[in-house]
Design an enzyme around this catalytic site. Structure first.
Site, PDB file in Angstrom:
ATOM      1  N   PRO A  61      -9.960   4.250 -11.341  1.00 57.32           N
ATOM      2  CA  PRO A  61     -10.652   5.092 -10.352  1.00 57.32           C
ATOM      3  C   PRO A  61     -11.477   4.275  -9.364  1.00 57.32           C
ATOM      4  O   PRO A  61     -11.916   4.801  -8.345  1.00 57.32           O
ATOM      5  CB  PRO A  61     -11.546   6.000 -11.215  1.00 57.32           C
ATOM      6  CG  PRO A  61     -11.695   5.280 -12.512  1.00 57.32           C
ATOM      7  CD  PRO A  61     -10.425   4.521 -12.706  1.00 57.32           C
ATOM      8  N   GLU A  94     -13.702   2.941 -21.917  1.00 59.64           N
ATOM      9  CA  GLU A  94     -14.685   2.904 -20.830  1.00 59.64           C
ATOM     10  C   GLU A  94     -14.193   2.104 -19.625  1.00 59.64           C
ATOM     11  O   GLU A  94     -14.635   2.322 -18.508  1.00 59.64           O
ATOM     12  CB  GLU A  94     -16.007   2.316 -21.353  1.00 59.64           C
ATOM     13  CG  GLU A  94     -17.154   2.329 -20.360  1.00 59.64           C
ATOM     14  CD  GLU A  94     -17.581   3.742 -19.964  1.00 59.64           C
ATOM     15  OE1 GLU A  94     -18.195   3.900 -18.900  1.00 59.64           O
ATOM     16  OE2 GLU A  94     -17.297   4.678 -20.736  1.00 59.64           O
ATOM     17  N   ARG A 153      11.494   6.689  -5.860  1.00 59.87           N
ATOM     18  CA  ARG A 153      12.251   7.568  -4.969  1.00 59.87           C
ATOM     19  C   ARG A 153      12.507   6.918  -3.607  1.00 59.87           C
ATOM     20  O   ARG A 153      13.344   7.379  -2.842  1.00 59.87           O
ATOM     21  CB  ARG A 153      11.533   8.904  -4.802  1.00 59.87           C
ATOM     22  CG  ARG A 153      10.209   8.819  -4.076  1.00 59.87           C
ATOM     23  CD  ARG A 153       9.405  10.106  -4.216  1.00 59.87           C
ATOM     24  NE  ARG A 153      10.196  11.272  -3.913  1.00 59.87           N
ATOM     25  CZ  ARG A 153      10.468  11.713  -2.688  1.00 59.87           C
ATOM     26  NH1 ARG A 153      10.009  11.029  -1.648  1.00 59.87           N
ATOM     27  NH2 ARG A 153      11.191  12.780  -2.474  1.00 59.87           N
ATOM     28  N   ASP A 172       9.702  13.302   4.267  1.00 61.75           N
ATOM     29  CA  ASP A 172       8.656  13.820   3.396  1.00 61.75           C
ATOM     30  C   ASP A 172       7.292  13.798   4.064  1.00 61.75           C
ATOM     31  O   ASP A 172       7.028  13.004   4.969  1.00 61.75           O
ATOM     32  CB  ASP A 172       8.567  12.983   2.114  1.00 61.75           C
ATOM     33  CG  ASP A 172       9.693  13.304   1.158  1.00 61.75           C
ATOM     34  OD1 ASP A 172      10.304  14.371   1.300  1.00 61.75           O
ATOM     35  OD2 ASP A 172       9.963  12.476   0.273  1.00 61.75           O
TER      36      ASP A 172
END
Length: 247
Positions: A89, A116, A154, A169
């Site tokens: 993150p 963690e 893809r 897309d």
């Protein structure tokens, strides 16, 4: 293209690789993948991969040895080590542009964290790139790794069959994709736009471009700031905004 996935939960990838487009890509050997449990590279009899953080605090931190040894073991014969990508993150937000960049490599190593977080020495001395799929926290890096692989695979030539599918897309052009329709031409009194049935490809292309611009304006106006729009397109968008304010 080859993926090496380092994880504590290799079983999570069984379903991911065994269905749909990804399975076909593997069956046709357009993509290969190795899912490696880095617990196998622990340095003690208990196969420990984490420990408490120095300085105190909650949670457990992944130790450096298992991940360093795992990467070194799978690349010891490589002429040049492929990029090592940490799913975190704290990483750079993932975008279609980044997926296209990663699709240019022949091999990627993905690190899936847990607990963690990672010992900072892994970031400083092992990892080449750090990627986040959103501003939220998951229990591990396995799902982000699947997202990354799906978006990259893809883009590999031959995977989708129709190369124009990926090119049109959302985000591939920097805009959201235009509305799509298929048979029947009318369903419950909802009709397909006449222009799509006209056979006039020039008008269809113009309609799709404008619908793409309009949808981006409505849902992701921030993306338009990065677009090099023609004066005609800017005027058309301005007119659409004015009409919506008045209605």
């Amino acid at each position: 293209m080859h993926f090496d996935v380092l994880t504590l939960f290799p079983e999570m990838f069984e379903g991911f690789f065994s269905s749909s487009i990804l399975k076909r890509a593997l069956d046709r050997e357009l993509v290969t993948a190795s899912v490696i449990n880095f617990r196998d590279y622990s340095t003690n009899k208990h196969r420990t991969v984490d420990d408490t953080p120095y300085g105190g605090g909650g949670g457990m931190v992944l130790k450096p040895e298992p991940l360093f040894y795992a990467v070194e073991a799978i690349t010891n014969e490589a002429a040049a080590r492929p990029p090592v990508v940490m799913m975190s993150p704290q990483g750079t937000p993932y975008t279609q542009k980044k997926a296209e960049e990663l699709a240019g490599y022949d091999r990627l190593i993905l690190l899936c964290g847990h607990y963690e977080g990672f010992d900072e020495r892994i970031r400083e001395h092992l990892v080449d790139d750090e990627i986040s799929i959103g501003d939220y926290v998951l229990t591990g890096g396995e799902l982000p790794a699947m997202v990354l692989m799906d978006s990259v695979i893809r883009l590999i030539p031959g995977v989708l069959g129709n190369e124009s599918s990926a090119e049109a897309d959302s985000f591939s052009t920097g805009l959201l994709e235009y509305p799509q329709y298929t048979r029947p031409a009318e369903f419950r009194d909802w009709a397909v736009p006449d222009v799509l049935l006209s056979g006039n490809h020039k008008e269809i292309d113009q309609w799709r471009r404008r619908q793409s611009l309009l949808r981006t304006l409505e849902r992701r106006p921030d993306l338009l700031e990065k677009q090099d729009l023609s004066e005609e397109e800017r005027a058309w968008l301005s007119q659409q905004q004015k009409q919506r304010r008045e209605s």
